[in-house]
Design an enzyme around this catalytic site. Structure first.
Site, PDB file in Angstrom:
ATOM      1  CE  LYS A  76      -4.087   1.936   2.313  1.00  0.00           C
ATOM      2  NZ  LYS A  76      -4.756   2.014   3.682  1.00  0.00           N
ATOM      3  CB  SER A 151      -8.220   3.966   2.574  1.00  0.00           C
ATOM      4  OG  SER A 151      -7.488   3.287   3.544  1.00  0.00           O
ATOM      5  CB  SER A 175      -8.835   1.189   5.633  1.00  0.00           C
ATOM      6  OG  SER A 175      -9.407   2.502   5.633  1.00  0.00           O
TER       7      SER A 175
END
Lengths: 484, 95
Positions: A76, A151, A175
Site C-alpha cells: 500500500k 481505503s 480500511s
C-alpha cells in the site's frame, strides 16, 4: 502461476519449479496488461522487483530462504519505501521520494520478499471507496463499474485480480476489512500495536494498524509472521512475543463459542448480505461451533464517536504537511501564512480537508470537552461492550460491510452515506481489537465478507477460525472472469 | 449543530487551509451534516466515564539516554522544496 496461494508459491520456489525472477516477471506482465482496467497501482517498481527477485533466487539456491523469500507482493502506498515514490494517494506527496523504509517494508526486505509496486488508496487513507485518490479511483475486478472499497482499495483489487499474490493494507476504521469484503479476498486487521506503525504515514495514531490482504487465511498467517513484532521506533508497539501464526491453523473448532451481536443484524443491513452471513455461521455450527446471541449496546455510537476521534487525530497528524520540509509547495507564496494555507489548500483533496476541519473544530477552544472528551468517553463504553462479550464468547461474527460493492460515483457526493459503509468495522478500531474479513458468498455476483472479531492479541485464533471455514468452502478461491 | 459561513472561514484559518469563496457553501453544508451525525453522542450520559485516549493501557517506554539517531539532514533536505546552507527557506517573516 498466478492462481497459486502464497504457501503454494513458497513451496514451488523452494522446490525449484520456477524461479522468483520468472514468477516476478509473470506478475509484472499481468500488471502491465491488466492493471489499466482497474488502476490498482500508483507505481510499479519493475527494475527493483527484478533485482530483488534475482537476489532471492541466489538466496534460495544457497538454502537460506525464508518462507517469503522471492514472493512478489504489492505494498500500500502509505508505507514509506526508500528511494521509491510514496504518495499516500495525495497530490501533497506526489513528489515525495521517501528517504527511509517503514518497519513493515524493512521486515519484508529482510525476508527477501519482492515488491512489485505501490498500490492506490484513498487519499491519506480517508475514504471507503478509493474514489478520493489523487490518482483516480480503483475499479472492482468483479465489476469495473463498482468501487473496490477503501481505503486499501488498490491492495484489495490487486489481489482479487491476481496482479499480486498478496498485499499490505492499513485499517483505521475498516480500511483492510471493508475492501477485502467488497473484492472477495481475506483481510486481517491485527490488534492495535501488533504491527509497527513506524514509516506508515499517520492518519489517526490511536486507531491505525497495518495488516495483510491475501487470498487465504493461511497466506495471511504467513504475512503476519513477517509483519508483526515489537519495534522500539513505534512508541505504541506491543512488547509481546510473536507466535507462529501458521501453527494453529488446523485446530478443531469443536466447542468454539461464536457471539452474534444482534445490533449487527438489524436495520441498515442488506437482507441478502445477512443471508450469506447466516449461511456462513451455519457452516461453523457444522464444524462444531456453538452460537450465542450477544449484545453490543453502544454499537450505534461507533460511527459518531469515530468521526470525532479520527478527524481530531488527523488534523493534528496532517499539520506536518506545511509546504516547508517535503511534499507539495504552492507557487509564489506572498508570506509564510500564505505558504502554509495554499500549499495545504492546493495539496489536499476535498475529503481530507473536510476531516481536518472537523478535527480542528472538535479540538478548538470551547468545543474540546463537548466533542473530543465526549468521544473518548463513548470510546470506553464501546470498548467495554466488547470486554463483557469476550467473557462469554471466543469470537464475534457478523457482516463486514452492510452491502456489497456499490457503483462508482454513487456515494461520492454524500460523505455521511459513505461513512456508514464502515458501520460494522469501526468499533474494533476504537477498542483496538483484531478483526478479519473472509469471503462468504456472493450477492448479485458481487462478493460478501464475513467479519470475525477476536479478543486482544488473539490473531492465531482468528486465523484458525478463518482457515477451517476455508477448508470447507471455496468462496475465497473464486476469481473474477476477466482476470482468470 | 449547524455551522455558519463565518465558522467555516474561522476553522479553515485554524487549520491553515485556503479554501475558495465558491466552496464555502458546500463546506458549510457538509461539515454541518457531519456534526449532525456526531451530535448523537450527546444523547448518552457519560458523566462517570473515564475518557479513553488509547486502546491499550500501556505505559510510556523509557530508554537509555544514549544517541541512537545519526545525522541524515542532507538526505532529508534533498526532498525539501527550498533549502540553502542546510536551512529551510520560507518567505521573509521579520521585516
Amino acid at each position: 502461476m498466478h492462481n497459486k496461494t502464497l504457501s503454494e508459491l513458497s513451496a514451488a520456489l523452494q522446490a525449484g519449479e520456477f524461479s522468483s525472477t520468472e514468477l516476478t516477471q509473470s506478475y509484472l506482465d499481468r500488471i502491465s496488461s491488466l492493471d489499466p482496467q482497474i488502476n490498482a497501482f500508483v507505481t510499479v517498481t519493475q527494475q527493483l522487483a527484478l533485482d530483488t527477485a534475482a537476489a532471492a533466487d541466489k538466496r534460495i539456491a544457497a538454502g537460506t530462504a525464508a518462507p517469503l523469500t522471492g514472493i512478489p507482493l504489492a505494498q500500500k502506498d502509505i508505507f514509506c519505501t526508500e528511494g521509491v515514490k510514496t504518495t499516500c494517494g495525495s497530490k501533497m506527496l506526489d513528489n515525495f521520494i521517501s528517504p527511509y523504509d517503514a518497519t513493515v517494508i524493512e521486515n519484508f526486505n529482510a525476508a527477501g520478499a519482492v515488491m512489485l509496486g505501490k498500490t492506490n488508496m484513498d487519499e491519506f487513507a480517508m475514504g471507503s471507496s478509493n474514489e478520493t485518490s489523487y490518482y483516480g479511483p480503483v475499479k472492482n475486478p468483479w465489476d469495473i463499474n463498482k468501487v473496490p472499497g477503501g481505503s486499501s482499495g488498490g491492495s484489495a483489487a490487486a489481489v482479487a485480480a491476481r496482479l499480486a499474490p498478496a498485499s499490505t493494507g492499513t485499517d483505521t476504521g475498516g480500511s483492510i476489512r471493508q475492501p477485502a469484503s467488497l473484492c472477495g479476498i481475506t483481510g486481517l486487521k491485527p490488534t492495535y500495536g501488533r504491527v509497527s506503525r513506524y514509516g506508515m504515514i499517520a492518519f489517526a495514531s490511536s486507531l491505525d494498524q497495518a495488516g495483510p490482504m491475501t487470498r487465504t487465511a493461511e497466506d495471511a498467517a504467513m504475512m503476519l509472521n513477517c509483519m508483526a513484532g515489537f519495534d522500539e521506533r513505534d512508541s505504541t508497539s506491543a512488547q509481546r512475543d510473536v507466535p507462529d501464526y501458521t501453527a494453529n491453523l488446523n485446530d478443531s473448532l469443536q466447542g468454539l463459542t461464536i457471539g452474534l451481536p444482534k445490533e449487527y443484524f438489524g436495520e441498515g443491513l442488506d437482507a441478502q448480505v445477512g443471508s450469506a452471513v447466516e449461511a456462513a455461521i451455519r457452516e461453523y455450527e457444522n464444524l462444531g461451533a456453538v452460537v450465542k446471541e450477544i449484545s453490543l449496546p453502544n454499537t450505534h455510537l461507533a460511527v459518531p464517536t469515530y468521526y470525532v476521534v479520527a478527524p481530531a487525530e488527523c488534523s493534528s497528524n496532517l499539520s506536518r504537511f506545511d509546504g516547508v520540509r517535503f511534499g507539495y509547495r504552492c507557487d509564489d507564496p506572498a508570506d509564510l501564512e500564505d505558504l502554509y494555507k495554499r500549499s495545504r489548500g492546493e495539496g489536499f483533496g476535498a475529503e481530507v480537508k473536510r476531516r481536518i476541519m472537523i478535527g480542528a473544530y472538535a479540538l478548538s477552544a470551547g468545543y474540546y470537552d463537548a466533542y473530543y472528551i465526549k468521544a473518548q468517553q463513548l470510546r470506553r463504553l464501546i470498548s467495554d461492550d466488547f470486554k463483557r462479550a469476550f467473557e462469554e464468547v471466543d469470537v464475534i461474527m457478523g457482516p463486514t460491510a452492510p452491502e456489497p460493492a456499490f457503483g462508482l460515483g454513487e456515494k461520492s457526493d454524500d460523505p455521511i452515506t459513505m461513512y456508514l459503509s464502515d458501520i460494522y468495522t469501526i468499533a474494533a478500531n476504537l477498542a483496538g481489537l483484531p478483526g478479519m474479513s473472509v469471503p462468504a458468498g456472493f450477492v448479485n455476483n458481487m462478493p460478501v465478507g464475513l467479519q470475525i472479531i477476536g479478543n486482544y492479541f488473539d490473531e492465531s485464533r482468528l486465523l484458525n477460525v478463518a482457515h477451517r471455514y476455508q477448508q470447507v468452502t471455496d468462496w475465497h478461491a473464486r476469481t473474477p472472469e476477466q482476470f482468470k | 449543530m449547524s455551522l455558519t459561513q463565518d465558522d467555516v472561514k474561522k476553522i479553515a484559518h485554524l487549520a491553515r487551509l485556503s479554501i475558495s469563496e465558491d466552496d464555502i457553501p458546500a463546506y458549510e453544508k457538509e461539515l454541518s451534516n457531519i456534526l449532525g451525525l456526531v451530535e448523537q453522542m450527546s444523547a448518552v450520559d457519560t458523566s462517570d466515564v473515564a475518557p479513553m485516549a488509547h486502546p491499550l493501557d500501556m505505559v510510556q517506554r523509557l530508554r537509555d539516554d544514549v544517541v541512537t539517531e545519526t545525522d541524515h539532514h542532507e538526505q532529508y533536505q534533498d526532498i525539501a522544496p527550498n533549502v540553502e546552507n542546510s536551512l529551510y527557506l520560507v518567505p521573509q517573516v521579520i521585516e
